[in-house]
Design a protein around this motif. Structure first.
Motif, mmCIF file in Angstrom:
data_model
loop_
_atom_site.group_PDB
_atom_site.id
_atom_site.type_symbol
_atom_site.label_atom_id
_atom_site.label_comp_id
_atom_site.label_asym_id
_atom_site.label_seq_id
_atom_site.Cartn_x
_atom_site.Cartn_y
_atom_site.Cartn_z
ATOM 1 N N SER A 82 0.705 -1.256 -0.055
ATOM 2 C CA SER A 82 -0.057 0.089 -0.004
ATOM 3 C C SER A 82 1.061 1.222 0.070
ATOM 4 C CB SER A 82 -0.984 -0.027 1.229
ATOM 5 O OG SER A 82 -0.384 0.012 2.407
ATOM 6 N N ASP A 83 2.157 0.997 -0.382
ATOM 7 C CA ASP A 83 3.056 2.234 -0.187
ATOM 8 C C ASP A 83 3.008 3.187 0.867
ATOM 9 O OD1 ASP A 83 5.122 3.755 -1.364
ATOM 10 O OD2 ASP A 83 3.885 5.313 -2.206
ATOM 11 N N ASN A 84 2.990 2.134 2.175
ATOM 12 C CA ASN A 84 2.869 2.970 3.478
ATOM 13 C C ASN A 84 3.927 2.537 4.463
ATOM 14 O OD1 ASN A 84 1.460 4.648 5.070
ATOM 15 N ND2 ASN A 84 0.397 3.093 6.109
ATOM 16 N N LEU A 85 4.978 2.082 3.888
ATOM 17 C CA LEU A 85 6.140 1.684 4.939
ATOM 18 C C LEU A 85 6.475 2.811 5.764
ATOM 19 C CD1 LEU A 85 8.348 -0.453 2.450
ATOM 20 C CD2 LEU A 85 7.312 -1.253 4.474
ATOM 21 N N ALA A 86 7.136 2.363 6.962
ATOM 22 C CA ALA A 86 7.625 3.514 7.731
ATOM 23 C C ALA A 86 8.930 4.112 7.112
ATOM 24 C CB ALA A 86 8.092 2.958 9.096
ATOM 25 N N ASP A 87 9.279 5.492 7.812
ATOM 26 C CA ASP A 87 10.328 5.950 7.079
ATOM 27 C C ASP A 87 11.731 5.065 7.155
ATOM 28 O OD1 ASP A 87 8.566 8.281 6.631
ATOM 29 O OD2 ASP A 87 8.609 8.584 8.806
ATOM 30 N N ILE A 88 11.856 4.493 8.255
ATOM 31 C CA ILE A 88 13.002 3.532 8.560
ATOM 32 C C ILE A 88 12.578 2.284 9.053
ATOM 33 C CG2 ILE A 88 15.290 3.435 9.798
ATOM 34 C CD1 ILE A 88 15.136 6.423 10.574
ATOM 35 N N VAL A 89 13.115 1.282 8.277
ATOM 36 C CA VAL A 89 12.714 -0.050 8.606
ATOM 37 C C VAL A 89 13.962 -1.085 8.936
ATOM 38 C CG1 VAL A 89 10.676 -0.048 7.397
ATOM 39 C CG2 VAL A 89 12.627 -0.868 6.071
ATOM 40 N N GLY A 90 13.954 -1.835 9.801
ATOM 41 C CA GLY A 90 14.849 -2.757 10.086
ATOM 42 C C GLY A 90 14.884 -3.893 9.280
ATOM 43 N N LEU A 91 16.196 -4.119 8.431
ATOM 44 C CA LEU A 91 16.046 -5.210 7.609
ATOM 45 C C LEU A 91 17.447 -6.059 7.591
ATOM 46 C CD1 LEU A 91 15.184 -3.195 4.112
ATOM 47 C CD2 LEU A 91 13.785 -4.859 5.421
ATOM 48 N N GLN A 92 17.378 -7.273 7.283
ATOM 49 C CA GLN A 92 18.329 -7.932 7.420
ATOM 50 C C GLN A 92 19.403 -8.030 6.093
ATOM 51 O OE1 GLN A 92 16.815 -11.898 7.890
ATOM 52 N NE2 GLN A 92 17.118 -11.899 10.097
ATOM 53 N N PRO A 93 20.658 -8.162 5.789
ATOM 54 C CA PRO A 93 21.442 -7.909 4.893
ATOM 55 C C PRO A 93 21.047 -9.238 3.943
ATOM 56 C CG PRO A 93 22.939 -7.888 6.769
ATOM 57 C CD PRO A 93 21.538 -8.010 7.390
ATOM 58 N N GLY A 94 21.139 -9.087 2.641
ATOM 59 C CA GLY A 94 20.711 -10.145 1.537
ATOM 60 C C GLY A 94 19.284 -9.900 1.428
ATOM 61 N N SER A 95 18.846 -11.149 1.244
ATOM 62 C CA SER A 95 17.364 -11.212 0.358
ATOM 63 C C SER A 95 16.381 -10.195 0.808
ATOM 64 C CB SER A 95 16.878 -12.786 0.663
ATOM 65 O OG SER A 95 16.796 -13.120 1.858
ATOM 66 N N LEU A 96 16.374 -10.194 2.363
ATOM 67 C CA LEU A 96 15.090 -9.179 2.877
ATOM 68 C C LEU A 96 15.492 -7.664 2.442
ATOM 69 C CD1 LEU A 96 12.674 -9.085 4.761
ATOM 70 C CD2 LEU A 96 14.237 -8.758 6.743
ATOM 71 N N THR A 97 16.713 -7.175 2.315
ATOM 72 C CA THR A 97 17.016 -6.098 1.841
ATOM 73 C C THR A 97 16.618 -5.869 0.321
ATOM 74 O OG1 THR A 97 18.643 -5.655 3.410
ATOM 75 C CG2 THR A 97 18.848 -4.411 1.525
ATOM 76 N N GLN A 98 16.900 -7.112 -0.455
ATOM 77 C CA GLN A 98 16.529 -6.878 -1.920
ATOM 78 C C GLN A 98 15.091 -6.991 -2.012
ATOM 79 O OE1 GLN A 98 17.913 -10.166 -4.636
ATOM 80 N NE2 GLN A 98 19.576 -8.574 -5.064
ATOM 81 N N THR A 99 14.518 -7.511 -1.323
ATOM 82 C CA THR A 99 13.095 -7.527 -1.434
ATOM 83 C C THR A 99 12.418 -6.121 -1.421
ATOM 84 O OG1 THR A 99 12.921 -9.827 -0.321
ATOM 85 C CG2 THR A 99 10.792 -8.414 -0.514
ATOM 86 N N TYR A 100 12.985 -5.187 -0.806
ATOM 87 C CA TYR A 100 12.488 -3.977 -0.354
ATOM 88 C C TYR A 100 13.416 -2.831 -0.887
ATOM 89 C CZ TYR A 100 9.170 -6.274 2.430
ATOM 90 O OH TYR A 100 8.131 -7.355 2.893
ATOM 91 N N SER A 101 14.161 -3.327 -1.820
ATOM 92 C CA SER A 101 14.914 -2.311 -2.310
ATOM 93 C C SER A 101 14.609 -0.991 -3.277
ATOM 94 C CB SER A 101 15.933 -3.181 -3.109
ATOM 95 O OG SER A 101 15.639 -3.596 -4.602
ATOM 96 N N ASP A 102 13.482 -1.356 -3.709
ATOM 97 C CA ASP A 102 12.697 -0.295 -4.536
ATOM 98 C C ASP A 102 12.267 0.954 -3.509
ATOM 99 O OD1 ASP A 102 13.363 -1.550 -6.982
ATOM 100 O OD2 ASP A 102 11.289 -2.504 -7.109
ATOM 101 N N TYR A 103 12.245 0.713 -2.105
ATOM 102 C CA TYR A 103 11.702 1.805 -1.258
ATOM 103 C C TYR A 103 12.842 2.292 -0.696
ATOM 104 C CZ TYR A 103 7.454 -0.905 -2.188
ATOM 105 O OH TYR A 103 6.155 -1.569 -2.715
ATOM 106 N N LEU A 104 14.169 1.739 -0.841
ATOM 107 C CA LEU A 104 15.271 2.363 -0.181
ATOM 108 C C LEU A 104 16.073 3.477 -0.785
ATOM 109 C CD1 LEU A 104 16.425 -1.110 1.307
ATOM 110 C CD2 LEU A 104 15.142 0.398 2.293
ATOM 111 N N ILE A 105 16.847 4.249 -0.094
ATOM 112 C CA ILE A 105 17.657 5.432 -0.783
ATOM 113 C C ILE A 105 19.041 4.908 -0.434
ATOM 114 C CG2 ILE A 105 15.907 7.105 -0.572
ATOM 115 C CD1 ILE A 105 17.749 8.318 1.499
ATOM 116 N N ASP A 106 19.839 5.571 -1.323
ATOM 117 C CA ASP A 106 21.262 5.323 -1.161
ATOM 118 C C ASP A 106 21.985 6.144 -0.121
ATOM 119 O OD1 ASP A 106 24.181 4.870 -1.591
ATOM 120 O OD2 ASP A 106 24.142 5.097 -3.522
ATOM 121 N N LEU A 107 22.289 5.638 0.763
ATOM 122 C CA LEU A 107 22.952 6.401 2.018
ATOM 123 C C LEU A 107 24.360 6.690 1.887
ATOM 124 C CD1 LEU A 107 21.058 4.152 4.838
ATOM 125 C CD2 LEU A 107 20.239 6.203 3.902
#
Length: 241
Positions: A82-107
């Protein structure tokens, strides 16, 4: 996207926090940033948030702690749909990060501005490699930053070992012999809390690391097959346990 804009606001504010000092701000100037995670534990996260808010009085953190499985995974999935993720989310490195990569910014640029061009050098080599584990091919960005690093190990009861005259095993055969002695004396020789799937992944990580400290990452990155001989050996060792 909303998430990207608000993440930028948080990071820039954090960088400018030293210049803001303790200057009073009005309610209209306050920024609220939502944080979802399952780790670190609540009392640790609350101390971190308290320190951040004191250093940045114009920013409040709306913090929600979840049980990892299934509550947190379900919350991430539903919110992203629903495009309603929190501003900051905890993710594990690897597949979980890749799953939500479209919602993340380059830090990367924010990290360089705060800590310098060699900012990754403050982390050990293993942690550095984890920072980009979920990246797509050819992407050198940094979409996650570490909040904690876990060590996987086996603990033993030192007092009990001394009472039974046991030495700490350093090989599998020695572990078997120690386990027999413990069992013969009425003790459960080995305990593993594996109610959730992620706990089994951690144990598998330990088994693969004993064969090669890069094996699991190589399989996850597609450089080696999960059915390669080394991984089969790791799974065989896992089964022995």
């Amino acid at each position: 996207m909303k998430n990207k804009k608000l993440m930028s606001i948080l990071l820039v504010s954090a960088i400018l926090g030293t210049t803001l000092g303790t200057t009073a701000v009005s309610a209209a100037d306050e920024t609220s940033v939502s944080l979802w995670t399952w780790s670190p534990i609540t009392r640790t996260a609350e101390k971190m948030i308290d320190a951040f808010e004191k250093a940045n009085p114009d920013i409040t953190i709306d913090y929600t702690n979840y049980n990892y499985n299934p509550e947190y995974l379900q919350a991430l999935s539903a919110a992203s749909a629903s495009d309603n993720l929190a501003d900051i989310v905890g993710l594990q490195p690897g597949s979980l990060t890749q799953t939500y990569s479209d919602y993340l910014i380059d830090l990367s640029d924010y990290a360089k501005a705060e800590w310098g061009d060699d900012w990754t050098s403050v982390y050990d080599n293993v942690t550095q490699s984890q920072l980009q584990l979920g990246n797509k091919d050819g992407d050198d960005g940094h979409y996650i930053l570490p909040i904690e690093t876990q060590d996987i190990y086996v603990e033993y009861n030192k007092t009990l070992f001394e009472q039974l005259g046991l030495k700490v095993p350093t090989t599998y055969d020695e572990l078997v012999e120690v386990s027999k002695t413990l069992r013969d004396n009425g003790y459960a020789p080995l305990f593993f809390g594996g109610a959730d799937g992620w706990q089994h992944v951690n144990l598998l990580l330990m088994c693969t690391s004993q064969i090669s400290d890069t094996l699991f990452d190589e399989c996850q990155n597609g450089e080696k097959a999960w059915t390669c001989d080394e991984m089969k050996q790791a799974m065989t060792n896992y089964k022995k346990l």
